[in-house]
Design a protein around this motif. Structure first.
Motif, PDB file in Angstrom:
ATOM      1  N   ALA A   1       0.857  -1.188   0.000  1.00  0.00           N
ATOM      2  CA  ALA A   1       0.000   0.000   0.000  1.00  0.00           C
ATOM      3  C   ALA A   1       0.887   1.228   0.000  1.00  0.00           C
ATOM      4  N   SER A   2       0.279   2.380  -0.210  1.00  0.00           N
ATOM      5  CA  SER A   2       1.011   3.631  -0.029  1.00  0.00           C
ATOM      6  C   SER A   2       1.351   3.816   1.444  1.00  0.00           C
ATOM      7  N   HIS A   3       2.417   4.556   1.708  1.00  0.00           N
ATOM      8  CA  HIS A   3       2.957   4.638   3.059  1.00  0.00           C
ATOM      9  C   HIS A   3       1.966   5.226   4.056  1.00  0.00           C
ATOM     10  N   PHE A   4       1.106   6.156   3.607  1.00  0.00           N
ATOM     11  CA  PHE A   4       0.190   6.813   4.541  1.00  0.00           C
ATOM     12  C   PHE A   4      -0.825   5.835   5.143  1.00  0.00           C
ATOM     13  N   MET A   5      -0.987   4.668   4.528  1.00  0.00           N
ATOM     14  CA  MET A   5      -1.928   3.673   5.060  1.00  0.00           C
ATOM     15  C   MET A   5      -1.405   2.990   6.319  1.00  0.00           C
ATOM     16  N   GLY A   6      -0.098   3.052   6.542  1.00  0.00           N
ATOM     17  CA  GLY A   6       0.469   2.474   7.754  1.00  0.00           C
ATOM     18  C   GLY A   6       0.402   0.960   7.815  1.00  0.00           C
ATOM     19  N   LEU A   7       0.467   0.286   6.677  1.00  0.00           N
ATOM     20  CA  LEU A   7       0.343  -1.174   6.694  1.00  0.00           C
ATOM     21  C   LEU A   7       1.607  -1.878   7.204  1.00  0.00           C
ATOM     22  N   GLU A   8       2.658  -1.092   7.507  1.00  0.00           N
ATOM     23  CA  GLU A   8       3.785  -1.742   8.188  1.00  0.00           C
ATOM     24  C   GLU A   8       3.339  -2.300   9.542  1.00  0.00           C
ATOM     25  N   ARG A   9       2.255  -1.765  10.097  1.00  0.00           N
ATOM     26  CA  ARG A   9       1.709  -2.310  11.352  1.00  0.00           C
ATOM     27  C   ARG A   9       1.102  -3.687  11.121  1.00  0.00           C
ATOM     28  N   VAL A  10       0.583  -3.918   9.930  1.00  0.00           N
ATOM     29  CA  VAL A  10       0.107  -5.257   9.576  1.00  0.00           C
ATOM     30  C   VAL A  10       1.289  -6.213   9.524  1.00  0.00           C
ATOM     31  N   VAL A  11       2.384  -5.757   8.901  1.00  0.00           N
ATOM     32  CA  VAL A  11       3.581  -6.600   8.828  1.00  0.00           C
ATOM     33  C   VAL A  11       4.079  -6.942  10.225  1.00  0.00           C
ATOM     34  N   GLU A  12       4.188  -5.943  11.079  1.00  0.00           N
ATOM     35  CA  GLU A  12       4.663  -6.183  12.454  1.00  0.00           C
ATOM     36  C   GLU A  12       3.742  -7.147  13.190  1.00  0.00           C
ATOM     37  N   GLY A  13       2.443  -6.947  13.026  1.00  0.00           N
ATOM     38  CA  GLY A  13       1.498  -7.820  13.720  1.00  0.00           C
ATOM     39  C   GLY A  13       1.561  -9.250  13.235  1.00  0.00           C
ATOM     40  N   LEU A  14       1.752  -9.427  11.909  1.00  0.00           N
ATOM     41  CA  LEU A  14       1.807 -10.779  11.367  1.00  0.00           C
ATOM     42  C   LEU A  14       3.106 -11.489  11.766  1.00  0.00           C
ATOM     43  N   VAL A  15       4.218 -10.755  11.691  1.00  0.00           N
ATOM     44  CA  VAL A  15       5.514 -11.380  11.995  1.00  0.00           C
ATOM     45  C   VAL A  15       5.604 -11.773  13.460  1.00  0.00           C
ATOM     46  N   ASN A  16       5.052 -10.939  14.325  1.00  0.00           N
ATOM     47  CA  ASN A  16       5.203 -11.182  15.768  1.00  0.00           C
ATOM     48  C   ASN A  16       4.035 -11.914  16.382  1.00  0.00           C
TER      49      ASN A  16
END
Length: 498
Positions: free
Chosen positions: A483-498
């Protein structure tokens, strides 16, 4: 950067609120984040919506800054601290403009070659590859991350030393004239246009206008002395070259081509293009992890390829994933070859290059599944490339794509998201999770393209995505997050990895 406080004041039109204790002391770095100050740095107090850099001048001086640029009066206790530490405080009309002024003056001190690049998609990856290739044989300074704006670009120049052999500058833009403005102080020797896509179409209105804006980089190259690098596979390649008036201005052009039909395009090229230096790829294939392997070809550079009628060849493999990175690698190879590096050395350097965090970064999750983190940014071109690459991976379990909104598309937003959905509906995805208002068009279009509605999830928040994935994912599955950065989907990545 190696400048004393008096030089900095002179270059920026500043006056001393506090004189330096030692006027000969050199300031050797620049930052506007007080948390990143290193001894000897120049701290720049930038005004901001959330925080004002003037509130952190004391912290920066205490951390070892030898000087501070300010545009507001500083408190007496801060001036007293500066005098105690022997640091300078320089009052300038505008601190943001002062950074550019410093870079403009420092550019004259740089003895190496300045290579600037821009493009709609892949420019940061290409910049990293150019950096890694040149670093195998030269001293190099390059733009950090994607700091390619009116602050990041001058900071790149100021990070170089006079003897640095190559300075690689990534240039972003949001509108017409911005790249030309950056070039006014960067004064690039060489310029590279990665491609012309749909990024920033909201402000520019058409791909033709985007191409015209990208061509500003090549138009600013020094007449009779510059060198341009153009993507022969891009459908706006001819337009960019003509817009920049390369032939009329006697600026040679190097072509690069990482497309599957590069060899056929080379055969069909007109006589003028056949004599231009060129780098291209043949025999391209992906391994089970989606990493390209191919044969690099180079011709027209002289030196080691002069004795070979068909130029040089070198086998190459990448740690980066996706066919689109073949073109990025060819661009970097063209720059390396133009620097005089043998093609074999270029291929070896490319083989050791690693992807940047957030750009198709493959992560192992605790749950036994794989997460492909591509959440740093997105536009239609990079979204298509990411989906295609993801679906080429060998996955023992199921494939899940988590896609969010793409920004800066204006009136084209709906159509661009629909186009991604139409593609997704034809790909082997076991589940499609769409996050955000615009991404809902991806979901609708995927269903219209034939994807089973039961495989499509429409999510409003990151929590919704994680809740869905918590009950769905199993060991062996793979998840793409884009997604574009403003969506903040890196939080999805963090949640899935951890």
């Amino acid at each position: 950067m190696r400048l004393n406080a008096k030089q900095i004041a002179a270059y920026t039109g500043g006056t001393f609120a506090v004189e330096p204790l030692d006027p000969r002391a050199l300031l050797t770095g620049i930052t506007w984040d007080s948390r990143d100050v290193r001894p000897g740095d120049l701290y720049v107090a930038l005004p901001g919506e959330r925080a004002d850099g003037h509130d952190f001048v004391a912290a920066a001086l205490s951390a070892g800054a030898l000087g501070a640029l300010v545009m507001q009066p500083v408190a007496e206790d801060v001036r007293a601290l500066a005098r105690e530490l022997g640091a300078a405080v320089i009052d300038v009309p505008d601190t943001t403009g002062a950074v550019t002024d410093l870079a403009r003056e420092w550019r004259a001190h740089l003895q190496g070659r300045v290579v600037a690049l821009t493009g709609s998609t892949g420019k940061t990856t290409t910049k990293n590859l150019v950096r890694d290739v040149l670093a195998a044989a030269h001293s190099v300074v390059a733009t950090v991350g994607n700091q390619n704006n009116e602050l990041g670009v001058p900071k790149t120049l100021l990070s170089a030393e006079p003897e640095t052999e190559a300075v690689v500058v990534e240039m972003g833009m949001r509108g017409a004239g911005q790249i030309a403005e950056l070039c006014s102080f960067v004064r690039p020797d060489w310029g590279l246009v990665v491609n012309v896509g749909e990024s920033h179409i909201e402000l520019l209105g058409s791909r033709e206008n985007i191409a015209r804006a990208k061509a500003e980089l090549l138009r600013e190259l020094p007449e009779g002395a510059g060198l341009a690098f153009v993507n022969a596979a891009d459908d706006f390649a001819g337009f960019v070259r003509a817009e920049a008036r390369l032939d009329a201005r006697c600026v040679p052009c190097v072509l690069f081509d990482g497309s599957p039909d590069a060899a056929a395009r080379r055969v069909a090229a007109d006589a003028a293009d056949m004599v231009r230096p060129a780098v291209w790829a043949e025999q391209v294939e992906l391994d089970e992890q989606g990493r390209p392997r191919f044969v690099l070809h180079a011709v027209g550079f002289g030196g080691s390829d002069a004795a070979a009628p068909h130029g040089e060849q070198a086998s190459c493999s990448l740690n980066l994933r996706g066919l689109h990175n073949v073109g990025n690698a060819c661009a970097a190879a063209a720059v390396g070859r133009a620097f005089g590096m043998p093609l074999a050395a270029v291929a070896e350097a490319l083989a050791h290059a690693e992807p940047e965090a957030g750009r198709q970064e493959v992560l192992a999750a605790r749950g036994g599944f794989t997460v492909v983190n591509d959440a740093y940014n997105a536009n239609p071109d990079s979204m298509r490339a990411s989906l295609t690459t993801f679906c080429a991976l060998e996955v023992p379990g199921r494939r899940v794509a988590v896609l969010g909104d793409m920004g800066e598309l204006g009136d084209f937003a709906r159509a661009c998201h629909v186009g991604i959905g139409e593609l997704a509906g034809t790909l082997p995805l076991d589940r499609l999770v769409c996050v955000g208002e615009l991404a809902a068009h991806i979901a609708d279009a995927a269903e219209a393209a034939g994807m089973d509605a039961a495989r499509i999830v429409r999510a409003a928040t990151v929590s919704d995505v994680l809740g869905e994935m918590d009950t769905y994912l199993e060991p062996g599955d793979a998840v793409l997050v884009k997604a574009s950065h403003f969506m903040g989907l890196e939080r999805v990545v963090e949640g899935l990895v951890n």
